[in-house]
Design a protein around this motif. Structure first.
Motif, PDB file in Angstrom:
ATOM      1  N   ALA A 139       0.829  -1.214   0.000  1.00 15.42           N
ATOM      2  CA  ALA A 139       0.000   0.000   0.000  1.00 15.42           C
ATOM      3  C   ALA A 139       0.860   1.260   0.000  1.00 15.42           C
ATOM      4  O   ALA A 139       0.584   2.203  -0.750  1.00 15.42           O
ATOM      5  CB  ALA A 139      -0.941  -0.002   1.200  1.00 15.42           C
ATOM      6  N   ASN A 140       1.904   1.290   0.824  1.00 19.38           N
ATOM      7  CA  ASN A 140       2.776   2.476   0.853  1.00 19.38           C
ATOM      8  C   ASN A 140       3.440   2.718  -0.494  1.00 19.38           C
ATOM      9  O   ASN A 140       3.551   3.855  -0.938  1.00 19.38           O
ATOM     10  CB  ASN A 140       3.843   2.342   1.940  1.00 19.38           C
ATOM     11  CG  ASN A 140       3.296   2.622   3.313  1.00 19.38           C
ATOM     12  OD1 ASN A 140       2.258   3.249   3.456  1.00 19.38           O
ATOM     13  ND2 ASN A 140       3.991   2.140   4.326  1.00 19.38           N
ATOM     14  N   GLU A 141       3.881   1.656  -1.129  1.00 19.31           N
ATOM     15  CA  GLU A 141       4.530   1.797  -2.434  1.00 19.31           C
ATOM     16  C   GLU A 141       3.538   2.277  -3.490  1.00 19.31           C
ATOM     17  O   GLU A 141       3.862   3.117  -4.331  1.00 19.31           O
ATOM     18  CB  GLU A 141       5.157   0.462  -2.863  1.00 19.31           C
ATOM     19  CG  GLU A 141       5.941   0.535  -4.140  1.00 19.31           C
ATOM     20  CD  GLU A 141       7.223   1.340  -4.044  1.00 19.31           C
ATOM     21  OE1 GLU A 141       7.767   1.689  -5.107  1.00 19.31           O
ATOM     22  OE2 GLU A 141       7.695   1.643  -2.931  1.00 19.31           O
ATOM     23  N   VAL A 142       2.315   1.765  -3.445  1.00 24.36           N
ATOM     24  CA  VAL A 142       1.284   2.203  -4.391  1.00 24.36           C
ATOM     25  C   VAL A 142       0.982   3.686  -4.173  1.00 24.36           C
ATOM     26  O   VAL A 142       0.913   4.461  -5.127  1.00 24.36           O
ATOM     27  CB  VAL A 142       0.008   1.342  -4.265  1.00 24.36           C
ATOM     28  CG1 VAL A 142      -1.145   1.949  -5.059  1.00 24.36           C
ATOM     29  CG2 VAL A 142       0.282  -0.084  -4.720  1.00 24.36           C
ATOM     30  N   ILE A 143       0.832   4.094  -2.933  1.00 20.58           N
ATOM     31  CA  ILE A 143       0.562   5.506  -2.620  1.00 20.58           C
ATOM     32  C   ILE A 143       1.684   6.389  -3.170  1.00 20.58           C
ATOM     33  O   ILE A 143       1.429   7.439  -3.747  1.00 20.58           O
ATOM     34  CB  ILE A 143       0.405   5.708  -1.103  1.00 20.58           C
ATOM     35  CG1 ILE A 143      -0.889   5.065  -0.614  1.00 20.58           C
ATOM     36  CG2 ILE A 143       0.435   7.192  -0.739  1.00 20.58           C
ATOM     37  CD1 ILE A 143      -0.982   4.918   0.895  1.00 20.58           C
ATOM     38  N   ARG A 144       2.922   5.963  -2.980  1.00 14.24           N
ATOM     39  CA  ARG A 144       4.075   6.762  -3.422  1.00 14.24           C
ATOM     40  C   ARG A 144       4.173   6.898  -4.933  1.00 14.24           C
ATOM     41  O   ARG A 144       4.652   7.897  -5.437  1.00 14.24           O
ATOM     42  CB  ARG A 144       5.378   6.111  -2.923  1.00 14.24           C
ATOM     43  CG  ARG A 144       5.852   6.519  -1.596  1.00 14.24           C
ATOM     44  CD  ARG A 144       7.256   5.996  -1.236  1.00 14.24           C
ATOM     45  NE  ARG A 144       7.862   4.942  -2.044  1.00 14.24           N
ATOM     46  CZ  ARG A 144       8.625   5.153  -3.128  1.00 14.24           C
ATOM     47  NH1 ARG A 144       8.858   6.351  -3.552  1.00 14.24           N
ATOM     48  NH2 ARG A 144       9.154   4.141  -3.776  1.00 14.24           N
ATOM     49  N   THR A 145       3.738   5.865  -5.683  1.00 12.38           N
ATOM     50  CA  THR A 145       4.045   5.833  -7.113  1.00 12.38           C
ATOM     51  C   THR A 145       2.841   5.957  -8.044  1.00 12.38           C
ATOM     52  O   THR A 145       3.035   6.151  -9.245  1.00 12.38           O
ATOM     53  CB  THR A 145       4.817   4.542  -7.458  1.00 12.38           C
ATOM     54  OG1 THR A 145       4.026   3.407  -7.085  1.00 12.38           O
ATOM     55  CG2 THR A 145       6.157   4.499  -6.738  1.00 12.38           C
ATOM     56  N   ALA A 146       1.644   5.870  -7.538  1.00 14.57           N
ATOM     57  CA  ALA A 146       0.453   5.913  -8.406  1.00 14.57           C
ATOM     58  C   ALA A 146       0.195   7.324  -8.933  1.00 14.57           C
ATOM     59  O   ALA A 146       0.456   8.314  -8.249  1.00 14.57           O
ATOM     60  CB  ALA A 146      -0.772   5.416  -7.641  1.00 14.57           C
ATOM     61  N   ASP A 147      -0.310   7.386 -10.158  1.00 14.35           N
ATOM     62  CA  ASP A 147      -0.679   8.662 -10.774  1.00 14.35           C
ATOM     63  C   ASP A 147      -2.066   9.130 -10.354  1.00 14.35           C
ATOM     64  O   ASP A 147      -2.408  10.289 -10.536  1.00 14.35           O
ATOM     65  CB  ASP A 147      -0.658   8.535 -12.307  1.00 14.35           C
ATOM     66  CG  ASP A 147       0.745   8.380 -12.858  1.00 14.35           C
ATOM     67  OD1 ASP A 147       1.709   8.775 -12.168  1.00 14.35           O
ATOM     68  OD2 ASP A 147       0.877   7.861 -13.978  1.00 14.35           O
ATOM     69  N   CYS A 148      -2.861   8.225  -9.837  1.00 14.51           N
ATOM     70  CA  CYS A 148      -4.221   8.576  -9.433  1.00 14.51           C
ATOM     71  C   CYS A 148      -4.338   8.486  -7.907  1.00 14.51           C
ATOM     72  O   CYS A 148      -3.453   7.955  -7.240  1.00 14.51           O
ATOM     73  CB  CYS A 148      -5.231   7.639 -10.099  1.00 14.51           C
ATOM     74  SG  CYS A 148      -5.083   5.908  -9.612  1.00 14.51           S
ATOM     75  N   PRO A 149      -5.428   9.000  -7.339  1.00 14.95           N
ATOM     76  CA  PRO A 149      -5.611   8.889  -5.888  1.00 14.95           C
ATOM     77  C   PRO A 149      -5.686   7.428  -5.443  1.00 14.95           C
ATOM     78  O   PRO A 149      -6.118   6.557  -6.212  1.00 14.95           O
ATOM     79  CB  PRO A 149      -6.948   9.588  -5.637  1.00 14.95           C
ATOM     80  CG  PRO A 149      -7.171  10.453  -6.817  1.00 14.95           C
ATOM     81  CD  PRO A 149      -6.501   9.758  -7.973  1.00 14.95           C
TER      82      PRO A 149
END
Length: 158
Positions: A139-149
């Motif tokens: 989850a932390n990695e997705v939050i850091r790298t995602a272009d969308c919310p």
């Protein structure tokens, strides 16, 4: 300005919702949030499950033949679990699903980007301290790298 921003104009839409799931979890509170967002916005949901790559098993010292055998069984098991998961959590709804292999955080972010998703909804495991340091956090990695919310939902029992 991104192409997706031009398409959407100045308003924010939640028409394409990516709901990332891990079948290891007994509870799936993120699913209820994804369904609520879809109901409110009239949007669609893509349920995604990522199977970790074979490198996870190779690090255990298994021979290639055993890794291939295990991965084939894991793929089949994941397909069956996805079908059961959709029947249980989305009865009678027209939901898209996808099961893929890869690094879970990278796969979630890449699929969200490639499919032009408006939001990612996913649960967290609530790891703290040493577990979070040792295992990292998808989850932390997705939050850091995602272009969308990204909307993360902690398990209720944590």
């Amino acid at each position: 300005m991104l192409a997706s921003d031009q398409r959407r104009g100045n308003g924010m839409e939640l028409k394409r919702i990516l709901c990332a799931v891990d079948f290891a979890d007994a509870e799936h509170p993120a699913v209820e949030y994804a369904k609520m967002l879809a109901d409110i916005s009239g949007g669609s949901i893509l349920v995604l499950h990522v199977i970790p790559t074979r490198s996870v098993y190779e690090h255990l010292g298994l021979v290639a033949k055993e890794v291939d055998k295990h991965m084939a069984a894991h793929r089949e098991d994941s397909r069956n679990k996805m079908e059961a998961f959709l029947r249980e959590h989305f009865p009678g709804k027209d939901i898209s699903s996808l099961t893929c292999e890869g690094n879970p955080a990278e796969a979630i972010v890449n699929i969200a980007k490639n499919k032009d998703m408006d939001i990612i909804v996913m649960g967290t495991h609530g790891h703290e301290g040493f577990n979070k340091l040792f295992f990292g956090s998808v989850a932390n990695e997705v939050i850091r790298t995602a272009d969308c919310p990204v909307l993360t939902i902690r398990p209720e029992h944590v």
